[in-house]
Design an enzyme around this catalytic site. Structure first.
Site, PDB file in Angstrom:
ATOM      1  N   ASP A 103       0.841  -1.198   0.000  1.00  0.00           N
ATOM      2  CA  ASP A 103       0.000   0.000   0.000  1.00  0.00           C
ATOM      3  C   ASP A 103       0.877   1.249   0.000  1.00  0.00           C
ATOM      4  O   ASP A 103       2.036   1.206   0.412  1.00  0.00           O
ATOM      5  CB  ASP A 103      -0.888   0.030   1.252  1.00  0.00           C
ATOM      6  CG  ASP A 103      -1.890  -1.115   1.265  1.00  0.00           C
ATOM      7  OD1 ASP A 103      -2.189  -1.651   0.188  1.00  0.00           O
ATOM      8  OD2 ASP A 103      -2.344  -1.460   2.374  1.00  0.00           O
TER       9      ASP A 103
HETATM   10  N1  URA Z   1      -1.304  -5.909   3.819  1.00  0.00           N
HETATM   11  C1  URA Z   1      -1.782  -4.658   3.822  1.00  0.00           C
HETATM   12  O1  URA Z   1      -2.813  -4.377   4.408  1.00  0.00           O
HETATM   13  N2  URA Z   1      -1.075  -3.712   3.163  1.00  0.00           N
HETATM   14  C2  URA Z   1       0.078  -3.955   2.550  1.00  0.00           C
HETATM   15  O2  URA Z   1       0.692  -3.043   1.978  1.00  0.00           O
HETATM   16  C3  URA Z   1       0.566  -5.269   2.551  1.00  0.00           C
HETATM   17  C4  URA Z   1      -0.144  -6.233   3.193  1.00  0.00           C
END
Ligand code: URA
Length: 239
Positions: A103
């Site tokens: 993310d």
């Molecule tokens: N899980 C999440 O919620 N975000 C990420 O970036 C990776 C795994």
């Protein structure tokens, strides 16, 4: 292989740019100027040079990046900086891409490569490759949560997650927060955040530490990257 493919593969430019370099007489094969990109060469035996500099053939590139927050896991974006934008000019190649996604507000280990097969092996749900995260969570994580994660459970939208390994690293009862590490083998959208939402807690900081046998190099500052070592590459290939 064709000379123009070789030149593009070593990073001299797109096929179109390579054509211009050939036309300008800047490319030699075994010290003879060659202008026709269609010419076949042997990348193991022939000596190919650009402006008198011998080119060493390398098909695949692997970079270990410590992704900072605010950067997106994509190759191009009109609005945000991408992980590919973090590469120095000399390392940039049009065929590099991130292996999976973190993310925008997640930090940590992200592999950049142009090796599609390795990426597929690491990302395919059938291969069960570990992904290990560190998270700071708003809420007190308990042994009951550890148990629930170990068994697998449903997210708030009913989607099922497989068993995972949750480790409680520190609990600050005053602040009402917990530091945890979590190993999952899936890669659902926002998976870690949604797993904690399902047990009524909120991830406030998330960092990926490991993918398969490849660990984040803590010596890498946020936004920095380096080439994988041969040993790391072998480890990755064995998961
Ligand atoms: N899980 C999440 O919620 N975000 C990420 O970036 C990776 C795994």
């Amino acid at each position: 292989m064709r000379l123009d493919k070789f030149l593009a593969d070593v990073g001299l430019g797109s096929r179109k740019e390579v054509k211009q370099l050939l036309k300008k007489g800047l490319i030699t094969v075994n010290e003879q100027m060659v202008k026709d990109g269609k010419q076949q060469i042997n990348e193991e035996q022939d000596q190919i040079a650009f402006a008198d500099e011998v080119l060493v053939y390398q098909r695949y590139y692997y970079y270990l990046l410590n992704k900072p927050q605010g950067v997106i896991s994509a190759t191009e974006d009109n609005r945000d900086q991408t992980v590919i934008d973090l590469l120095k000019d000399e390392d940039y190649r049009a065929d590099l891409f991130p292996v999976g996604r973190l993310d925008k507000d997640t930090e940590g280990l992200l592999l950049l490569t142009n090796d599609g097969q390795l990426a597929h092996r690491l990302l395919s749900p059938k291969k069960h490759v570990d992904k290990e995260y560190f998270a700071k969570v708003q809420g007190i994580v308990t042994e009951a949560d550890v148990q629930r994660f170990a068994e697998g459970f449903s997210l708030l939208n009913g989607e099922q997650v497989k068993p995972s390994k949750l480790m409680i690293k520190a609990v600050d009862s005053g602040a009402g927060t917990s530091d945890i590490q979590l190993v999952i083998q899936e890669g659902k959208f926002h998976q870690v955040k949604r797993m904690f939402e399902a047990v009524d807690k909120k991830v406030v900081y998330l960092k990926r530490l490991r993918m398969g046998n490849l660990w984040l190099d803590e010596a890498l500052a946020l936004g920095d990257y380096r080439t994988l070592t041969e040993a790391e590459l072998r480890l990755l290939e064995n998961k």
